[in-house]
Scaffold this active site. Structure first.
Site, PDB file in Angstrom:
ATOM      1  N   ARG A  60     -10.141  35.265  -0.700  1.00 21.12           N
ATOM      2  CA  ARG A  60      -9.038  35.287  -1.664  1.00 21.12           C
ATOM      3  C   ARG A  60      -9.177  34.140  -2.674  1.00 21.12           C
ATOM      4  NH1 ARG A  60      -4.985  33.575   0.173  1.00 21.12           N
ATOM      5  NH2 ARG A  60      -5.621  32.934   2.266  1.00 21.12           N
ATOM      6  N   LYS A 200      -3.141  41.670   0.614  1.00 21.99           N
ATOM      7  CA  LYS A 200      -2.279  40.495   0.566  1.00 21.99           C
ATOM      8  C   LYS A 200      -1.296  40.562  -0.604  1.00 21.99           C
ATOM      9  CE  LYS A 200      -3.572  38.356   4.262  1.00 21.99           C
ATOM     10  NZ  LYS A 200      -2.667  38.404   5.447  1.00 21.99           N
ATOM     11  N   HIS A 219       3.826  36.703   9.099  1.00 22.69           N
ATOM     12  CA  HIS A 219       2.369  36.694   9.155  1.00 22.69           C
ATOM     13  C   HIS A 219       1.999  36.461  10.613  1.00 22.69           C
ATOM     14  CE1 HIS A 219      -1.681  34.860   7.649  1.00 22.69           C
ATOM     15  NE2 HIS A 219      -1.785  36.150   7.884  1.00 22.69           N
ATOM     16  N   SER A 239      -5.741  30.522  11.200  1.00 25.38           N
ATOM     17  CA  SER A 239      -7.099  30.870  11.604  1.00 25.38           C
ATOM     18  C   SER A 239      -7.607  29.912  12.674  1.00 25.38           C
ATOM     19  CB  SER A 239      -8.018  30.819  10.384  1.00 25.38           C
ATOM     20  OG  SER A 239      -9.337  31.150  10.741  1.00 25.38           O
ATOM     21  N   LYS A 243      -4.843  33.990  17.548  1.00 26.55           N
ATOM     22  CA  LYS A 243      -3.802  34.995  17.300  1.00 26.55           C
ATOM     23  C   LYS A 243      -4.259  36.408  17.664  1.00 26.55           C
ATOM     24  CE  LYS A 243      -3.098  36.069  13.042  1.00 26.55           C
ATOM     25  NZ  LYS A 243      -2.705  36.145  11.620  1.00 26.55           N
ATOM     26  N   THR A 244      -5.431  36.810  17.169  1.00 31.35           N
ATOM     27  CA  THR A 244      -5.923  38.159  17.440  1.00 31.35           C
ATOM     28  C   THR A 244      -6.348  38.314  18.891  1.00 31.35           C
ATOM     29  OG1 THR A 244      -6.654  38.419  15.145  1.00 31.35           O
ATOM     30  CG2 THR A 244      -7.629  39.892  16.782  1.00 31.35           C
ATOM     31  N   ASP A 258      -1.597  41.547  12.036  1.00 30.20           N
ATOM     32  CA  ASP A 258      -1.515  40.599  10.929  1.00 30.20           C
ATOM     33  C   ASP A 258      -0.154  40.474  10.238  1.00 30.20           C
ATOM     34  OD1 ASP A 258      -2.851  38.650   9.342  1.00 30.20           O
ATOM     35  OD2 ASP A 258      -3.062  40.100   7.728  1.00 30.20           O
ATOM     36  N   ARG A 324     -16.163  40.490   7.303  1.00 32.30           N
ATOM     37  CA  ARG A 324     -15.079  41.229   7.954  1.00 32.30           C
ATOM     38  C   ARG A 324     -15.385  42.715   8.073  1.00 32.30           C
ATOM     39  NH1 ARG A 324      -9.841  38.755   8.037  1.00 32.30           N
ATOM     40  NH2 ARG A 324      -9.828  36.664   7.124  1.00 32.30           N
TER      41      ARG A 324
END
Length: 532
Positions: A60, A200, A219, A239, A243-244, A258, A324
């Protein structure tokens, strides 16, 4: 071209977009893959995944994001965090981009942002690249064919990577621009092929719209107990905090990885797919994500591959460390079909404390939850960036500052009120270091983290004996089955208790310095709960 998969009254020309050579409305995945290959936008990889490089932009461009400063939004935008653009500059940008796409082939996807029909947003995404259409079709929610015939987009995104903005003419910073005009319900993206800007932008939009309806945009990842949507949990985290990994639990159903909203009736995923990092992806640790990299229609971004066999190299980050794969939720075996869950019983805030100060888990009051939510703490460690030689704190308010159009206290207050109203338990979980800071201590054992999370989610941790942490004032369990008692008291894991005290005081000061910016905007309860 016309298509039965589009509202005949809502074609591009009805939106003032004219002169386009050919328009493809709502192509399905096979047709989008075929078009992308025919246009040489990438290569068909093993299993039918689409392999693409995004060029100069492999992530981004937050410094190139703008919100158009109109009277309607003047008092509601967090201008310290969102660069303003003059309405006149936006008009010039819009006009020039529409002129640029005349005679070109464009791809349109009409999609929903949000799984809850009562709160979803109808979004039209107009893209220059066929694979961008494939990407956003994975990441947002896909209407049925009969719904498309009546689809009336409320907001439109126009994404033209081949257009280069002029800072002097368009009021932006560089040739790259992401401009959000809330009055015109229009988002313009130019000079970047990084597909994440599309998703996003929708998240940013929902982050602005939903709080006015009393809905908390988050988020976070989310899951619920198998067969029990009412037993939901959300996982905030920046990051590297897990989390994932921690939300992808075989004994629970994945709602999403997400972006979610929290209404009075429960939580709902904003998206219809996942956008997972693939660097160093281990097929034994995360087999389902690994499998999507050779799934038909998956979009694989910025990965090096063998030119002959097309085998992907998961360790080569020469294009980008931010490589990704994008894929639909149905590629995940334990994903929720509805992407809905009840009011979360548990709120998990994940942090990676490289200072070795925070306990592996702590229980938060609603006011403390607002404090840590606004802080959004994690830490960089030596070697992650040039010049980083010791742990450095990283604070990203609401665990997602780049996507927050409103002041952070708006989101913090919403979360505080919902936790208090619905009685959700809130936990701070440290997946970072113990027994010393990074370089001296050891990474928190994943087995202990999972045991603590399981105890929190099944309710057994709530009845444990707790002590009050002298540094941050939250409650820390004294003993948990399957976890070494010493681990629950970080000071005991250090060889030198005095060194721990010095490090703890240092981290507390860092929190206080960062939080000073919010003090004028919060109530006394949160102010008093901030530290100790």
């Amino acid at each position: 071209m016309t298509s039965p998969r589009v509202n005949p009254k809502r074609r591009l020309e009805d939106q003032g977009i004219t002169g386009v050579a050919r328009v493809h409305y709502n192509l399905l995945e096979p047709a989008l893959v075929e078009a992308a290959i025919q246009r040489s936008e990438g290569r068909l990889g093993q299993g039918g995944a689409f392999l693409v490089s995004t060029g100069a932009h492999t992530g981004r461009s937050p410094k190139d994001k703008f919100v158009v400063r109109t009277p309607e939004v003047e008092e509601t935008i967090w201008w310290d965090n969102n660069a303003p653009m003059a309405p006149e500059a936006f008009e010039r940008l819009h006009t020039d981009m529409l002129e640029h796409i005349k005679g070109r082939e464009m791809f349109v996807q009409d999609l929903y942002g949000g799984a809850d029909p009562a709160h979803r947003l109808d979004v039209r995404v107009v893209t220059e690249l066929a694979w961008h259409g494939l990407f956003i079709r994975h990441l947002l929610r896909r209407p049925a064919a009969d719904e498309l015939a009546q689809f009336d987009p409320e907001y439109t995104i126009i994404n033209v990577p081949s257009f280069t903005a002029d800072p002097a003419r368009h009021g932006c910073r560089s040739g790259t621009v992401i401009a959000l005009n809330l009055q015109k319900k229009l988002i313009l993206i130019a000079n970047t092929a990084y597909a994440g800007e599309n998703k996003k932008s929708v998240f940013t939009l929902l982050n602005y719209l939903l709080p006015a309806k009393g809905i908390m945009p988050m988020h976070c990842s989310a899951n619920h107990a198998l067969g029990k949507p009412e037993d939901a949990a959300v996982f905030f985290g920046l990051s590297g905090t897990g989390k994932t990994t921690l939300s992808a639990c075989p004994t629970r159903t994945l709602i999403g990885d997400d972006e979610h909203g929290w209404s009075d009736t429960g939580i709902f995923n904003f998206e219809g797919g996942c956008y997972a990092k693939t660097i160093n992806l281990d097929p034994s640790a995360e087999p389902e994500i690994y499998a999507t990299t050779s799934r038909f229609g998956s979009v694989v971004e910025n990965m090096i591959y063998d030119p002959d066999t097309l085998a992907l190299d998961f360790d080569d980050d020469s294009l980008s460390a931010n490589m990704r794969v994008a894929y639909p939720l149905e590629a995940v075996s334990n994903a929720s079909a509805s992407s809905l869950g009840g009011v979360p019983r548990n709120i998990i805030m994940l942090t990676c404390d490289a200072f070795g100060v925070l306990p592996p888990i702590a229980r938060l009051t609603p006011a403390q939850a607002m404090y840590h939510f606004l802080s959004g703490f994690t830490s960089k460690v030596a070697g992650t960036e040039q010049g980083v030689t010791e742990p450095q704190p990283t604070f990203s308010t609401c665990f997602g500052a780049p996507f927050m159009p409103r002041r952070p206290e708006v989101y913090g207050k919403l979360l505080q009120e919902k936790i208090a109203r619905f009685g959700s338990e809130c936990w701070l979980v440290n997946t970072g270091w113990t027994g010393g800071a990074y370089g001296t201590g050891a990474r928190m054992p994943i087995k202990a983290t999972r045991a603590l999370l399981e105890a929190a989610l099944d309710g057994s941790l709530s009845t444990a004996e707790f002590r009050r942490d002298p540094n941050f004032g939250f409650d820390v369990p004294v003993a948990v089955v399957g976890v070494d008692d010493r681990l629950l008291d970080p000071r005991r894991t250090w060889a030198d208790g005095a060194a721990y005290d010095t490090q703890a005081a240092k981290l507390v000061a860092m929190f206080a310095e960062n939080f000073a910016q919010y003090v004028p905007h919060i109530d006394d309860e949160v102010r008093s709960a901030a530290i100790g």
